[in-house]
Motif scaffolding. Structure first.
Motif, PDB file in Angstrom:
ATOM      1  N   VAL A  60       0.788  -1.188  -0.060  1.00 17.48           N
ATOM      2  CA  VAL A  60      -0.039   0.066   0.114  1.00 17.48           C
ATOM      3  C   VAL A  60       0.835   1.316  -0.055  1.00 17.48           C
ATOM      4  O   VAL A  60       0.545   2.472  -0.166  1.00 17.48           O
ATOM      5  CB  VAL A  60      -0.858   0.027   1.282  1.00 17.48           C
ATOM      6  CG1 VAL A  60      -1.975  -1.179   1.237  1.00 17.48           C
ATOM      7  CG2 VAL A  60      -0.338   0.153   2.489  1.00 17.48           C
ATOM      8  N   SER A  61       2.251   1.152   0.366  1.00  8.88           N
ATOM      9  CA  SER A  61       3.062   2.126   0.200  1.00  8.88           C
ATOM     10  C   SER A  61       3.871   2.322  -1.025  1.00  8.88           C
ATOM     11  O   SER A  61       4.059   1.362  -1.487  1.00  8.88           O
ATOM     12  CB  SER A  61       4.121   2.192   1.393  1.00  8.88           C
ATOM     13  OG  SER A  61       3.373   2.325   2.775  1.00  8.88           O
ATOM     14  N   HIS A  62       4.057   3.309  -1.186  1.00  5.18           N
ATOM     15  CA  HIS A  62       5.043   3.820  -2.468  1.00  5.18           C
ATOM     16  C   HIS A  62       4.732   3.005  -3.831  1.00  5.18           C
ATOM     17  O   HIS A  62       5.399   2.164  -4.294  1.00  5.18           O
ATOM     18  CB  HIS A  62       6.633   3.322  -2.247  1.00  5.18           C
ATOM     19  CG  HIS A  62       7.092   4.194  -1.166  1.00  5.18           C
ATOM     20  ND1 HIS A  62       6.751   5.356  -0.731  1.00  5.18           N
ATOM     21  CD2 HIS A  62       7.934   3.750   0.202  1.00  5.18           C
ATOM     22  CE1 HIS A  62       7.388   5.981   0.368  1.00  5.18           C
ATOM     23  NE2 HIS A  62       7.978   4.993   0.957  1.00  5.18           N
ATOM     24  N   ARG A  63       3.478   3.317  -4.353  1.00  5.86           N
ATOM     25  CA  ARG A  63       2.944   2.765  -5.414  1.00  5.86           C
ATOM     26  C   ARG A  63       3.883   2.998  -6.481  1.00  5.86           C
ATOM     27  O   ARG A  63       4.289   4.092  -6.760  1.00  5.86           O
ATOM     28  CB  ARG A  63       1.584   2.998  -5.575  1.00  5.86           C
ATOM     29  CG  ARG A  63       0.335   2.513  -4.690  1.00  5.86           C
ATOM     30  CD  ARG A  63      -1.177   3.081  -4.841  1.00  5.86           C
ATOM     31  NE  ARG A  63      -1.860   2.525  -4.049  1.00  5.86           N
ATOM     32  CZ  ARG A  63      -3.135   3.141  -3.714  1.00  5.86           C
ATOM     33  NH1 ARG A  63      -3.586   4.034  -4.477  1.00  5.86           N
ATOM     34  NH2 ARG A  63      -3.896   2.473  -2.822  1.00  5.86           N
TER      35      ARG A  63
ATOM     36  N   LEU B 124      -5.848  15.377  -3.654  1.00  9.00           N
ATOM     37  CA  LEU B 124      -4.801  15.837  -2.773  1.00  9.00           C
ATOM     38  C   LEU B 124      -3.681  14.642  -2.582  1.00  9.00           C
ATOM     39  O   LEU B 124      -3.979  13.327  -2.384  1.00  9.00           O
ATOM     40  CB  LEU B 124      -5.247  16.520  -1.447  1.00  9.00           C
ATOM     41  CG  LEU B 124      -6.172  17.615  -1.451  1.00  9.00           C
ATOM     42  CD1 LEU B 124      -6.614  18.064  -0.149  1.00  9.00           C
ATOM     43  CD2 LEU B 124      -5.195  18.864  -2.056  1.00  9.00           C
ATOM     44  N   PRO B 125      -2.362  15.052  -2.257  1.00  9.80           N
ATOM     45  CA  PRO B 125      -1.112  14.132  -2.074  1.00  9.80           C
ATOM     46  C   PRO B 125      -1.334  13.619  -0.629  1.00  9.80           C
ATOM     47  O   PRO B 125      -0.597  12.798  -0.304  1.00  9.80           O
ATOM     48  CB  PRO B 125      -0.091  14.926  -2.606  1.00  9.80           C
ATOM     49  CG  PRO B 125      -0.533  16.239  -2.098  1.00  9.80           C
ATOM     50  CD  PRO B 125      -1.773  16.356  -2.393  1.00  9.80           C
ATOM     51  N   LEU B 126      -2.311  14.240   0.257  1.00  7.77           N
ATOM     52  CA  LEU B 126      -2.100  13.783   1.623  1.00  7.77           C
ATOM     53  C   LEU B 126      -2.364  12.197   2.001  1.00  7.77           C
ATOM     54  O   LEU B 126      -1.728  11.710   2.785  1.00  7.77           O
ATOM     55  CB  LEU B 126      -3.167  14.714   2.591  1.00  7.77           C
ATOM     56  CG  LEU B 126      -3.019  16.056   2.431  1.00  7.77           C
ATOM     57  CD1 LEU B 126      -4.023  16.746   3.199  1.00  7.77           C
ATOM     58  CD2 LEU B 126      -1.477  16.580   2.534  1.00  7.77           C
ATOM     59  N   GLU B 127      -3.337  11.740   1.292  1.00  7.38           N
ATOM     60  CA  GLU B 127      -3.606  10.121   1.621  1.00  7.38           C
ATOM     61  C   GLU B 127      -2.240   9.190   1.252  1.00  7.38           C
ATOM     62  O   GLU B 127      -2.081   8.429   1.874  1.00  7.38           O
ATOM     63  CB  GLU B 127      -4.970   9.776   0.991  1.00  7.38           C
ATOM     64  CG  GLU B 127      -5.223   9.797  -0.741  1.00  7.38           C
ATOM     65  CD  GLU B 127      -4.405   8.619  -1.330  1.00  7.38           C
ATOM     66  OE1 GLU B 127      -4.257   7.884  -0.821  1.00  7.38           O
ATOM     67  OE2 GLU B 127      -4.098   8.652  -2.551  1.00  7.38           O
ATOM     68  N   ARG B 128      -1.904   9.802   0.052  1.00  5.50           N
ATOM     69  CA  ARG B 128      -0.504   9.051  -0.333  1.00  5.50           C
ATOM     70  C   ARG B 128       0.543   9.019   0.750  1.00  5.50           C
ATOM     71  O   ARG B 128       0.987   8.280   1.098  1.00  5.50           O
ATOM     72  CB  ARG B 128      -0.019   9.586  -2.034  1.00  5.50           C
ATOM     73  CG  ARG B 128       1.287   9.014  -2.208  1.00  5.50           C
ATOM     74  CD  ARG B 128       1.940   9.454  -3.229  1.00  5.50           C
ATOM     75  NE  ARG B 128       2.205  10.898  -3.358  1.00  5.50           N
ATOM     76  CZ  ARG B 128       3.380  11.520  -2.943  1.00  5.50           C
ATOM     77  NH1 ARG B 128       4.213  10.736  -2.352  1.00  5.50           N
ATOM     78  NH2 ARG B 128       3.588  12.740  -2.818  1.00  5.50           N
ATOM     79  N   ILE B 129       0.794  10.808   1.089  1.00  7.17           N
ATOM     80  CA  ILE B 129       1.702  10.874   2.196  1.00  7.17           C
ATOM     81  C   ILE B 129       1.608  10.137   3.255  1.00  7.17           C
ATOM     82  O   ILE B 129       2.268   9.484   3.944  1.00  7.17           O
ATOM     83  CB  ILE B 129       1.863  12.269   2.372  1.00  7.17           C
ATOM     84  CG1 ILE B 129       2.323  13.003   1.138  1.00  7.17           C
ATOM     85  CG2 ILE B 129       2.829  12.604   3.555  1.00  7.17           C
ATOM     86  CD1 ILE B 129       2.339  14.628   1.186  1.00  7.17           C
ATOM     87  N   TRP B 130       0.228  10.155   3.751  1.00  8.09           N
ATOM     88  CA  TRP B 130      -0.097   9.204   5.123  1.00  8.09           C
ATOM     89  C   TRP B 130      -0.072   7.508   4.712  1.00  8.09           C
ATOM     90  O   TRP B 130       0.713   7.003   5.832  1.00  8.09           O
ATOM     91  CB  TRP B 130      -1.661   9.544   5.246  1.00  8.09           C
ATOM     92  CG  TRP B 130      -2.170   8.815   6.203  1.00  8.09           C
ATOM     93  CD1 TRP B 130      -1.978   8.965   7.600  1.00  8.09           C
ATOM     94  CD2 TRP B 130      -3.405   7.830   6.250  1.00  8.09           C
ATOM     95  NE1 TRP B 130      -2.735   8.117   8.630  1.00  8.09           N
ATOM     96  CE2 TRP B 130      -3.774   7.479   7.729  1.00  8.09           C
ATOM     97  CE3 TRP B 130      -4.268   7.448   5.299  1.00  8.09           C
ATOM     98  CZ2 TRP B 130      -4.681   6.820   8.070  1.00  8.09           C
ATOM     99  CZ3 TRP B 130      -5.307   6.458   5.583  1.00  8.09           C
ATOM    100  CH2 TRP B 130      -5.487   6.128   7.074  1.00  8.09           C
ATOM    101  N   ARG B 131      -0.233   6.882   3.629  1.00  9.90           N
ATOM    102  CA  ARG B 131       0.125   5.676   3.615  1.00  9.90           C
ATOM    103  C   ARG B 131       1.573   5.450   3.356  1.00  9.90           C
ATOM    104  O   ARG B 131       2.246   4.603   3.954  1.00  9.90           O
ATOM    105  CB  ARG B 131      -0.707   5.196   2.022  1.00  9.90           C
ATOM    106  CG  ARG B 131      -2.065   5.043   2.164  1.00  9.90           C
ATOM    107  CD  ARG B 131      -2.733   4.381   0.740  1.00  9.90           C
ATOM    108  NE  ARG B 131      -2.511   5.238  -0.302  1.00  9.90           N
ATOM    109  CZ  ARG B 131      -1.867   5.463  -1.157  1.00  9.90           C
ATOM    110  NH1 ARG B 131      -0.615   4.582  -1.333  1.00  9.90           N
ATOM    111  NH2 ARG B 131      -1.807   6.338  -2.326  1.00  9.90           N
ATOM    112  N   ASP B 132       2.119   6.393   2.612  1.00 10.81           N
ATOM    113  CA  ASP B 132       3.633   6.045   2.326  1.00 10.81           C
ATOM    114  C   ASP B 132       4.497   6.217   3.764  1.00 10.81           C
ATOM    115  O   ASP B 132       5.630   5.612   3.887  1.00 10.81           O
ATOM    116  CB  ASP B 132       4.339   7.067   1.358  1.00 10.81           C
ATOM    117  CG  ASP B 132       3.896   6.874   0.068  1.00 10.81           C
ATOM    118  OD1 ASP B 132       3.086   5.774  -0.138  1.00 10.81           O
ATOM    119  OD2 ASP B 132       4.078   7.635  -0.792  1.00 10.81           O
ATOM    120  N   ALA B 133       3.936   7.096   4.443  1.00  7.87           N
ATOM    121  CA  ALA B 133       4.793   7.168   5.834  1.00  7.87           C
ATOM    122  C   ALA B 133       4.929   5.869   6.699  1.00  7.87           C
ATOM    123  O   ALA B 133       5.959   5.770   7.505  1.00  7.87           O
ATOM    124  CB  ALA B 133       4.029   8.395   6.774  1.00  7.87           C
TER     125      ALA B 133
END
Length: 387
Positions: free
Chosen positions: A206-209, A351-360
């Motif tokens: 789920v991180s860094h698709r 927004l990129p926030l959900e990606r940043i949240w997952r990637d974190a």
């Protein structure tokens, strides 16, 4: 220590940020939604990165890289970290510094093509049964005449699907220690296509698709002795010498993502109105922004101090562990609070926030878990007392 940036550092930050915003941001949505990074796109952006002087910036100048000092390199990594990980890691590649440890012949065969953007490398350490405990690895290499025969399995190997070769760490013997037997580790170059070496698809993450992992299988894989990197049984020594700052690199990319999420949050708090006024006027939001800013500042100072000490030759394992731990846990907090400030909109992919949240989430696991970092720190505190 001078906290101001030099003119050269300012230029590198501005150049890298402009490249990220103009060349990487436009492709994020496609990579996130498909989970795929097209190789034609990779080659296109790679060419632009090389032309801009941003490629292989971590490699010393004597080996054809940009030769950035560590603080400047970390500033560069922070800017790259603002973008989707697959895009910045693959298209603006930083070959592993461990390639510099090779012989002149090995550097010509492996390092130079990576610096030129003609090849990609990958590191193979982690195994299904040996994650943080690398000494517990079961994959082995045994000498057979002038060759070595490799057997075993590695997994979670980043971008191995596109790598032209791997640097595989294998158990090659044992030694007696006061705490019992300890495995000796050796590093080997293994070219893709070598009989007995197979790269299989890894796990869905789920991180860094778009940034892939793979399973590597070695089945009586025979390689010549000239493919040993460093000395036999000295794999950890060569890794510790040349991979020392990778934890700071992880922390630096976290700084970039946190800053991006924070900027969105400040703008949203200043323009989104509820109950007749901007939501930033409410302490429930404004205090979040204050805490986010404070944690980001603390993490950046720790990362940059450790980078400065790295170049002075005074950095300790605890310094780098503290910096990595702080930066990764800071990103988790900032990403979560950014979504809270945005409400439901924060979870939408506009927004990129959900990606940043997952990637974190993965940042507290790879390059040493948060628990491993705390172990390193606490051991450094207790060791002078013999505890």
């Amino acid at each position: 220590m001078d906290f101001g940036l030099t003119q050269e550092q300012d230029m590198i930050v501005e150049t890298t940020r402009s490249f990220v915003e103009n060349e990487l941001y436009p492709h994020e949505a496609q990579v996130e939604r498909t989970g795929h990074l097209d190789m034609d796109l990779v080659r296109e952006i790679q060419g632009k990165a090389i032309a801009a002087g941003l490629y292989a910036a971590n490699i010393p100048e004597e080996f054809g890289g940009a030769g950035l000092d560590t603080p400047t390199w970390l500033l560069y990594e922070k800017e790259l970290g603002r973008a989707n990980y697959a895009l910045h890691w693959t298209c603006v590649a930083r070959p592993s510094n461990i390639l510099c440890a090779g012989t002149p012949e090995q550097r010509a065969r492996y390092l130079e093509p990576c610096v030129a953007g003609e090849k990609w490398d990958c590191l193979a350490m982690t195994e299904p049964g040996a994650g943080s405990d690398l000494r517990g690895m079961k994959a082995s290499a045994k000498q057979d005449g002038s060759d070595w025969v490799l057997n075993g399995t590695k997994h979670f190997i980043s971008h191995a699907d596109i790598a032209d070769f791997t640097i595989a760490f294998m158990a090659t013997g044992e030694e007696d220690t006061p705490r019992g037997k300890k495995k000796l580790i050796t590093a080997f170059f293994v070219d893709k296509g070598t009989p007995g070496y197979v790269v299989r698809d890894g796990y869905r993450n789920v991180s860094h698709r778009g940034y892939t992992n793979a399973v590597l299988e070695f089945d009586n894989c025979r390689i010549p002795a000239e493919n040993v990197l460093g000395e036999v049984h000295k794999g950890f020594e060569v890794a510790n010498t040349w991979l020392g700052a990778t934890r700071l690199q992880v922390g630096a990319t976290c700084l970039g993502r946190a800053d991006r999420a924070f900027r969105h949050s400040v703008e949203w708090a200043a323009t989104r109105e509820q109950f007749g006024q901007p939501i930033g006027k409410f302490q429930g939001v404004s205090f979040k922004l204050a805490d986010m800013a404070m944690e980001m500042k603390a993490a950046e100072l720790m990362i940059m101090e450790a980078g400065w000490k790295f170049d002075q030759g005074t950095v300790s394992d605890a310094d780098m562990a503290m910096a990595k731990l702080k930066a990764t846990e800071m990103l988790a907090m900032v990403a979560d609070e950014a979504i809270q400030i945005h409400g439901g909109m924060g979870l939408m992919d506009e927004l990129p926030l959900e990606r940043i949240w997952r990637d974190a989430r993965i940042e507290r696991i790879w390059e040493g878990t948060s628990e491993i970092q705390r172990h390193i720190i606490s051991r450094a505190l207790l060791r002078p007392f013999g505890a």
